[in-house]
Design an enzyme around this catalytic site. Structure first.
Site, PDB file in Angstrom:
ATOM      1  N   ASP A  35       0.742  -1.122   0.195  1.00  0.00           N
ATOM      2  CA  ASP A  35      -0.093  -0.060  -0.145  1.00  0.00           C
ATOM      3  C   ASP A  35       0.781   1.074   0.309  1.00  0.00           C
ATOM      4  OD1 ASP A  35      -2.497   1.222   0.049  1.00  0.00           O
ATOM      5  OD2 ASP A  35      -2.750   1.354   2.000  1.00  0.00           O
ATOM      6  N   ASN A  37       1.251   3.301  -2.921  1.00  0.00           N
ATOM      7  CA  ASN A  37       1.893   3.928  -4.176  1.00  0.00           C
ATOM      8  C   ASN A  37       1.156   5.253  -4.513  1.00  0.00           C
ATOM      9  OD1 ASN A  37       2.858   1.177  -4.356  1.00  0.00           O
ATOM     10  ND2 ASN A  37       1.485   0.723  -5.933  1.00  0.00           N
ATOM     11  N   ARG A  39       0.058   7.658  -2.523  1.00  0.00           N
ATOM     12  CA  ARG A  39       0.534   8.641  -1.589  1.00  0.00           C
ATOM     13  C   ARG A  39       1.989   9.035  -1.835  1.00  0.00           C
ATOM     14  NH1 ARG A  39      -1.110   5.889   3.636  1.00  0.00           N
ATOM     15  NH2 ARG A  39      -1.421   4.072   2.093  1.00  0.00           N
ATOM     16  N   ARG A  48      -0.608   9.254  -9.763  1.00  0.00           N
ATOM     17  CA  ARG A  48      -0.574   8.064  -9.100  1.00  0.00           C
ATOM     18  C   ARG A  48       0.082   7.024  -9.706  1.00  0.00           C
ATOM     19  NH1 ARG A  48      -4.041   7.161  -5.163  1.00  0.00           N
ATOM     20  NH2 ARG A  48      -4.153   4.985  -5.483  1.00  0.00           N
ATOM     21  N   HIS A  52       2.705   3.570  -8.910  1.00  0.00           N
ATOM     22  CA  HIS A  52       2.398   2.106  -9.119  1.00  0.00           C
ATOM     23  C   HIS A  52       3.852   1.664  -9.808  1.00  0.00           C
ATOM     24  CE1 HIS A  52      -1.398   2.199  -7.827  1.00  0.00           C
ATOM     25  NE2 HIS A  52      -1.847   2.827  -8.788  1.00  0.00           N
ATOM     26  N   GLU A  82     -11.952  -5.066  -5.151  1.00  0.00           N
ATOM     27  CA  GLU A  82     -12.325  -3.710  -4.983  1.00  0.00           C
ATOM     28  C   GLU A  82     -11.603  -2.735  -5.822  1.00  0.00           C
ATOM     29  OE1 GLU A  82     -11.508  -5.786  -2.356  1.00  0.00           O
ATOM     30  OE2 GLU A  82     -13.569  -6.138  -1.830  1.00  0.00           O
ATOM     31  N   LEU A 146      11.939 -19.803  -4.453  1.00  0.00           N
ATOM     32  CA  LEU A 146      10.630 -19.188  -4.008  1.00  0.00           C
ATOM     33  C   LEU A 146       9.396 -19.203  -4.791  1.00  0.00           C
ATOM     34  CD1 LEU A 146       9.642 -16.586  -2.139  1.00  0.00           C
ATOM     35  CD2 LEU A 146      10.278 -15.090  -3.867  1.00  0.00           C
TER      36      LEU A 146
HETATM   37  C1  FPP Z   1      -1.912  -0.117  -3.523  1.00  0.00           C
HETATM   38  O1  FPP Z   1      -1.481   1.384  -3.593  1.00  0.00           O
HETATM   39  C2  FPP Z   1      -1.358  -0.763  -4.673  1.00  0.00           C
HETATM   40  C3  FPP Z   1      -1.824  -1.314  -5.638  1.00  0.00           C
HETATM   41  C4  FPP Z   1      -3.476  -1.026  -5.666  1.00  0.00           C
HETATM   42  C5  FPP Z   1      -1.258  -1.826  -6.830  1.00  0.00           C
HETATM   43  C6  FPP Z   1       0.124  -2.665  -6.529  1.00  0.00           C
HETATM   44  C7  FPP Z   1       0.825  -2.728  -7.932  1.00  0.00           C
HETATM   45  C8  FPP Z   1       2.139  -2.599  -7.976  1.00  0.00           C
HETATM   46  C9  FPP Z   1       3.043  -2.332  -7.125  1.00  0.00           C
HETATM   47  C10 FPP Z   1       2.439  -2.695  -9.591  1.00  0.00           C
HETATM   48  C11 FPP Z   1       2.376  -3.927 -10.460  1.00  0.00           C
HETATM   49  C12 FPP Z   1       2.449  -5.263  -9.543  1.00  0.00           C
HETATM   50  C13 FPP Z   1       3.274  -6.427  -9.787  1.00  0.00           C
HETATM   51  C14 FPP Z   1       3.160  -7.608  -8.902  1.00  0.00           C
HETATM   52  C15 FPP Z   1       4.360  -6.440 -10.844  1.00  0.00           C
HETATM   53  P1  FPP Z   1      -2.392   2.441  -3.571  1.00  0.00           P
HETATM   54  O2  FPP Z   1      -2.672   2.926  -4.673  1.00  0.00           O
HETATM   55  O3  FPP Z   1      -3.836   1.993  -2.715  1.00  0.00           O
HETATM   56  O4  FPP Z   1      -1.765   3.790  -2.454  1.00  0.00           O
HETATM   57  P2  FPP Z   1      -2.444   4.750  -1.580  1.00  0.00           P
HETATM   58  O5  FPP Z   1      -3.076   4.132  -0.533  1.00  0.00           O
HETATM   59  O6  FPP Z   1      -1.574   5.636  -1.151  1.00  0.00           O
HETATM   60  O7  FPP Z   1      -3.542   5.540  -2.549  1.00  0.00           O
END
Ligand code: FPP
Length: 281
Positions: A35, A37, A39, A48, A52, A82, A146
């Protein structure tokens, strides 16, 4: 396919990994809620999606470090049920990022002896993602390092519901009796059947929630919340989480004295031994 030599840890990194192995149990299964990304990006006045993208670098580093230190399973919550409700352009970008990451990383995963698996409602993903996932899982299925398990279009409630439906079908067709429904049958009908339950759940981004992740499997997991946003979370933070895990006493509802008695000797992990005691298996 010919495999190149795996990426080796640096000398300093190897020293830390050796110390971790010597100082206690390495969790067999680590689950991560990645979590923060959005922020991370907002703090830098970036879109945003930049968060990611940067998060993929953390995925790479954490996968590599987990493999080197001896973690057997790493489950990453990459896209929740969600998350489909996010703005359409963010969903499309995440799907594209997943596809390009799979394309870029497949050979590296194979080279590092990583086996890729996925859990979730995979049929909902764009067809190109499904195909690339299937191809990478097939390429890496013989690997015995792994297991990287991606949770995609996944939620704990969705998973329990589909397990209940599968069991109900078997009852309806007379394949099992209601009395035969027990914890182990339910666990075997989850998408994680065959994997150990997570010993350690790491959540980045500083929030104290489970967010519909592995609701059944996390029953006895140790929780570790990191204030770091996912794009900042790298191997040094993982090592810190493992050190913290090693300082915990896992009691599984028992008292300390019982736990200490069961922790003596034997090949099996303490978690497995205690779980057998509790469930009578
Ligand atoms: C949550 O941060 C993150 C996600 C919903 C996506 C995670 C995806 C990746 C890291 C990239 C691709 C993954 C792989 C396995 C290659 P958020 O957007 O909810 O952050 P926030 O809470 O700060 O808004």
């Amino acid at each position: 396919m010919e495999r190149e030599a795996p990426n080796k840890p640096t000398e300093e990194d190897k020293k830390i990994q050796d110390e971790l192995r010597a100082s206690g149990d390495i969790p067999a299964h680590i689950a991560v809620i990645m979590d923060g990304n959005g922020r991370w990006a907002k703090k830098r006045a970036l879109p945003r999606v930049a968060g990611h993208r940067e998060g993929v670098g953390s995925v790479r580093d954490i996968v590599e470090a987990c493999g080197q230190v001896g973690v057997e399973y790493l489950t990453l919550y990459a896209f929740s049920t969600e998350n489909w409700n996010r703005p359409q352009d963010e969903v499309s970008t995440l799907m594209r990022l997943l596809l390009s990451s799979l394309r870029d990383e497949a050979d590296r995963l194979h080279k590092n002896n990583v086996r890729l698996t996925a859990v979730g409602d995979i049929a909902k993903l764009p067809i190109e993602v499904q195909e690339k996932l299937a191809e990478t899982m097939s390429l890496t299925k013989v690997n015995n390092g792994l297991t990287l398990n991606l949770a995609l279009s996944y939620s704990g409630r969705w998973e329990i519901l589909q397990a209940v439906k599968a069991i109900a079908e078997k009852v309806k067709h007379g394949e099992i009796k209601i009395d035969e429904i027990n914890e182990s049958l339910l666990a075997n009908n989850l998408t994680t059947a065959g994997m150990p339950e997570p010993d350690l759940l790491i959540r980045t981004g500083g929030e104290y929630r489970i967010s519909n992740f592995m609701l059944w499997q996390l029953a006895y997991s140790e929780l570790y919340i990191s204030e770091k946003y996912w794009p900042e979370f790298r191997r040094s933070h993982l090592y810190e989480a493992i050190r913290d895990y090693q300082s915990r006493e896992r009691r599984f509802g028992l008292v300390s004295e019982q736990v200490r008695r069961r922790s003596n000797g034997g090949e099996k992990s303490l978690a497995a031994k205690i779980y057998e005691t509790i469930t009578g298996t």
